[in-house]
Design a protein around this motif. Sequence first.
Motif, PDB file in Angstrom:
ATOM      1  N   GLN A   1       0.834  -1.170   0.000  1.00  0.00           N
ATOM      2  CA  GLN A   1       0.000   0.000   0.000  1.00  0.00           C
ATOM      3  C   GLN A   1       0.884   1.240   0.000  1.00  0.00           C
ATOM      4  OE1 GLN A   1      -2.662   0.244   3.279  1.00  0.00           O
ATOM      5  NE2 GLN A   1      -3.485   2.197   2.633  1.00  0.00           N
ATOM      6  N   LEU A   2       0.568   2.170  -0.855  1.00  0.00           N
ATOM      7  CA  LEU A   2       1.330   3.400  -1.014  1.00  0.00           C
ATOM      8  C   LEU A   2       1.125   4.304   0.195  1.00  0.00           C
ATOM      9  CD1 LEU A   2       3.078   5.017  -3.030  1.00  0.00           C
ATOM     10  CD2 LEU A   2       0.964   6.031  -3.877  1.00  0.00           C
ATOM     11  N   THR A   3       2.230   4.769   0.811  1.00  0.00           N
ATOM     12  CA  THR A   3       2.124   5.639   1.983  1.00  0.00           C
ATOM     13  C   THR A   3       2.824   6.978   1.788  1.00  0.00           C
ATOM     14  OG1 THR A   3       4.082   4.644   2.973  1.00  0.00           O
ATOM     15  CG2 THR A   3       1.945   3.711   3.590  1.00  0.00           C
ATOM     16  N   ALA A   4       3.676   7.085   0.756  1.00  0.00           N
ATOM     17  CA  ALA A   4       4.416   8.332   0.563  1.00  0.00           C
ATOM     18  C   ALA A   4       4.706   8.541  -0.919  1.00  0.00           C
ATOM     19  CB  ALA A   4       5.722   8.307   1.343  1.00  0.00           C
ATOM     20  N   ILE A   5       4.813   9.806  -1.292  1.00  0.00           N
ATOM     21  CA  ILE A   5       5.234  10.178  -2.641  1.00  0.00           C
ATOM     22  C   ILE A   5       6.366  11.182  -2.477  1.00  0.00           C
ATOM     23  CG2 ILE A   5       4.578  11.338  -4.776  1.00  0.00           C
ATOM     24  CD1 ILE A   5       1.792  10.264  -4.447  1.00  0.00           C
ATOM     25  N   VAL A   6       7.457  10.968  -3.218  1.00  0.00           N
ATOM     26  CA  VAL A   6       8.612  11.860  -3.143  1.00  0.00           C
ATOM     27  C   VAL A   6       8.963  12.313  -4.563  1.00  0.00           C
ATOM     28  CG1 VAL A   6      10.984  12.126  -2.348  1.00  0.00           C
ATOM     29  CG2 VAL A   6       9.432  10.587  -1.123  1.00  0.00           C
ATOM     30  N   PRO A   7       8.321  13.385  -5.066  1.00  0.00           N
ATOM     31  CA  PRO A   7       8.705  13.891  -6.384  1.00  0.00           C
ATOM     32  C   PRO A   7      10.114  14.473  -6.327  1.00  0.00           C
ATOM     33  CG  PRO A   7       6.593  14.799  -5.668  1.00  0.00           C
ATOM     34  CD  PRO A   7       7.199  14.099  -4.507  1.00  0.00           C
ATOM     35  N   VAL A   8      10.903  14.259  -7.362  1.00  0.00           N
ATOM     36  CA  VAL A   8      12.278  14.753  -7.372  1.00  0.00           C
ATOM     37  C   VAL A   8      12.383  16.129  -8.030  1.00  0.00           C
ATOM     38  CG1 VAL A   8      13.343  12.491  -7.235  1.00  0.00           C
ATOM     39  CG2 VAL A   8      12.775  13.442  -9.469  1.00  0.00           C
ATOM     40  N   LEU A   9      11.277  16.679  -8.427  1.00  0.00           N
ATOM     41  CA  LEU A   9      11.222  18.037  -8.954  1.00  0.00           C
ATOM     42  C   LEU A   9      10.148  18.805  -8.199  1.00  0.00           C
ATOM     43  CD1 LEU A   9      11.311  17.460 -12.812  1.00  0.00           C
ATOM     44  CD2 LEU A   9      13.072  18.552 -11.457  1.00  0.00           C
ATOM     45  N   GLY A  10      10.283  20.107  -8.138  1.00  0.00           N
ATOM     46  CA  GLY A  10       9.251  20.917  -7.515  1.00  0.00           C
ATOM     47  C   GLY A  10       8.104  21.238  -8.459  1.00  0.00           C
ATOM     48  N   ALA A  11       8.203  20.801  -9.718  1.00  0.00           N
ATOM     49  CA  ALA A  11       7.201  21.146 -10.735  1.00  0.00           C
ATOM     50  C   ALA A  11       5.766  20.751 -10.355  1.00  0.00           C
ATOM     51  CB  ALA A  11       7.595  20.533 -12.073  1.00  0.00           C
ATOM     52  N   PRO A  12       5.519  19.573  -9.766  1.00  0.00           N
ATOM     53  CA  PRO A  12       4.133  19.228  -9.441  1.00  0.00           C
ATOM     54  C   PRO A  12       3.460  20.245  -8.525  1.00  0.00           C
ATOM     55  CG  PRO A  12       5.517  17.294  -9.227  1.00  0.00           C
ATOM     56  CD  PRO A  12       6.425  18.462  -9.454  1.00  0.00           C
ATOM     57  N   MET A  13       4.222  20.872  -7.652  1.00  0.00           N
ATOM     58  CA  MET A  13       3.637  21.831  -6.720  1.00  0.00           C
ATOM     59  C   MET A  13       3.268  23.143  -7.396  1.00  0.00           C
ATOM     60  SD  MET A  13       5.820  21.243  -3.254  1.00  0.00           S
ATOM     61  CE  MET A  13       4.720  22.205  -2.245  1.00  0.00           C
ATOM     62  N   ARG A  14       3.864  23.417  -8.556  1.00  0.00           N
ATOM     63  CA  ARG A  14       3.535  24.638  -9.283  1.00  0.00           C
ATOM     64  C   ARG A  14       2.276  24.463 -10.119  1.00  0.00           C
ATOM     65  NH1 ARG A  14       9.238  24.540  -9.688  1.00  0.00           N
ATOM     66  NH2 ARG A  14       9.194  23.704 -11.797  1.00  0.00           N
ATOM     67  N   SER A  15       1.772  23.243 -10.187  1.00  0.00           N
ATOM     68  CA  SER A  15       0.558  22.959 -10.951  1.00  0.00           C
ATOM     69  C   SER A  15      -0.670  23.464 -10.192  1.00  0.00           C
ATOM     70  CB  SER A  15       0.434  21.451 -11.182  1.00  0.00           C
ATOM     71  OG  SER A  15      -0.831  21.133 -11.702  1.00  0.00           O
ATOM     72  N   ASP A  16      -1.677  23.904 -10.953  1.00  0.00           N
ATOM     73  CA  ASP A  16      -2.915  24.379 -10.332  1.00  0.00           C
ATOM     74  C   ASP A  16      -3.669  23.254  -9.637  1.00  0.00           C
ATOM     75  OD1 ASP A  16      -2.406  26.934 -11.238  1.00  0.00           O
ATOM     76  OD2 ASP A  16      -3.519  26.644 -13.111  1.00  0.00           O
ATOM     77  N   SER A  17      -3.411  22.004 -10.032  1.00  0.00           N
ATOM     78  CA  SER A  17      -4.159  20.880  -9.463  1.00  0.00           C
ATOM     79  C   SER A  17      -3.476  20.273  -8.229  1.00  0.00           C
ATOM     80  CB  SER A  17      -4.378  19.809 -10.528  1.00  0.00           C
ATOM     81  OG  SER A  17      -3.138  19.364 -11.030  1.00  0.00           O
ATOM     82  N   TRP A  18      -2.361  20.866  -7.752  1.00  0.00           N
ATOM     83  CA  TRP A  18      -1.648  20.303  -6.598  1.00  0.00           C
ATOM     84  C   TRP A  18      -2.530  20.268  -5.344  1.00  0.00           C
ATOM     85  CZ3 TRP A  18       2.375  17.432  -5.432  1.00  0.00           C
ATOM     86  CH2 TRP A  18       2.787  17.361  -4.112  1.00  0.00           C
ATOM     87  N   LYS A  19      -3.187  21.383  -5.052  1.00  0.00           N
ATOM     88  CA  LYS A  19      -4.008  21.444  -3.836  1.00  0.00           C
ATOM     89  C   LYS A  19      -5.147  20.424  -3.907  1.00  0.00           C
ATOM     90  CE  LYS A  19      -3.085  26.218  -2.545  1.00  0.00           C
ATOM     91  NZ  LYS A  19      -3.670  27.542  -2.292  1.00  0.00           N
ATOM     92  N   GLU A  20      -5.725  20.274  -5.072  1.00  0.00           N
ATOM     93  CA  GLU A  20      -6.814  19.303  -5.251  1.00  0.00           C
ATOM     94  C   GLU A  20      -6.296  17.879  -5.030  1.00  0.00           C
ATOM     95  OE1 GLU A  20      -9.445  17.666  -8.957  1.00  0.00           O
ATOM     96  OE2 GLU A  20      -9.014  19.821  -8.890  1.00  0.00           O
ATOM     97  N   PHE A  21      -5.108  17.589  -5.574  1.00  0.00           N
ATOM     98  CA  PHE A  21      -4.502  16.266  -5.384  1.00  0.00           C
ATOM     99  C   PHE A  21      -4.274  15.989  -3.904  1.00  0.00           C
ATOM    100  CE2 PHE A  21      -0.607  13.851  -4.655  1.00  0.00           C
ATOM    101  CZ  PHE A  21      -0.947  12.636  -5.242  1.00  0.00           C
ATOM    102  N   VAL A  22      -3.735  16.971  -3.193  1.00  0.00           N
ATOM    103  CA  VAL A  22      -3.441  16.791  -1.764  1.00  0.00           C
ATOM    104  C   VAL A  22      -4.736  16.588  -0.982  1.00  0.00           C
ATOM    105  CG1 VAL A  22      -2.486  17.895   0.292  1.00  0.00           C
ATOM    106  CG2 VAL A  22      -1.276  18.056  -1.880  1.00  0.00           C
TER     107      VAL A  22
END
Length: 152
Positions: free
Chosen positions: A1-22
């Motif tokens: 079961q997935l418990t963590a995500i570690v993106p290696v770039l900051g790009a996903p956080m600059r996306s408008d959909s980041w808050k929705e994903f979280v």
Amino acid sequence: QLTAIVPVLGAPMRSDSWKEFVEDHRDLYLVVADAMEIQLDLLGSNYVNGLVGQMPSKSVDALYQLKIDPETDLDEFIPTDLLEHLQIPLVLPEYQINENRIGNLRILGDCLFGIVATLSIFVIYWTYRHRNVRVIRVAQPSFLLVVAVGVL
């Protein structure tokens, strides 16, 4: 079961959909690379659990020095410091200790240890008692005793 995500770039956080994903995945721990101002704001708003970024000032200084004087002798590798921002919750979950118990197999292990220990003590006694017998003297009783103690 997935418990963590570690993106290696900051790009996903600059996306408008980041808050929705979280919001849709509050059960995940999110640790993201970089530490830009927008990311620090999202960390403060509880949209990420941690940020790890480089402080590239040494590399930039070295490149600037090389630009000014192309004859500058630089190291082949220029290390950069890390900057880490973590979000630690005020209420931590209850600490659970997993002692990796193996259930009833522990009883079997204790019995087998008892057999090995008993035999080892018997061999120590037997070696000491027969230390003057020629075969035991040739086999060096002190060595035999060290081996028998080592088995314990």
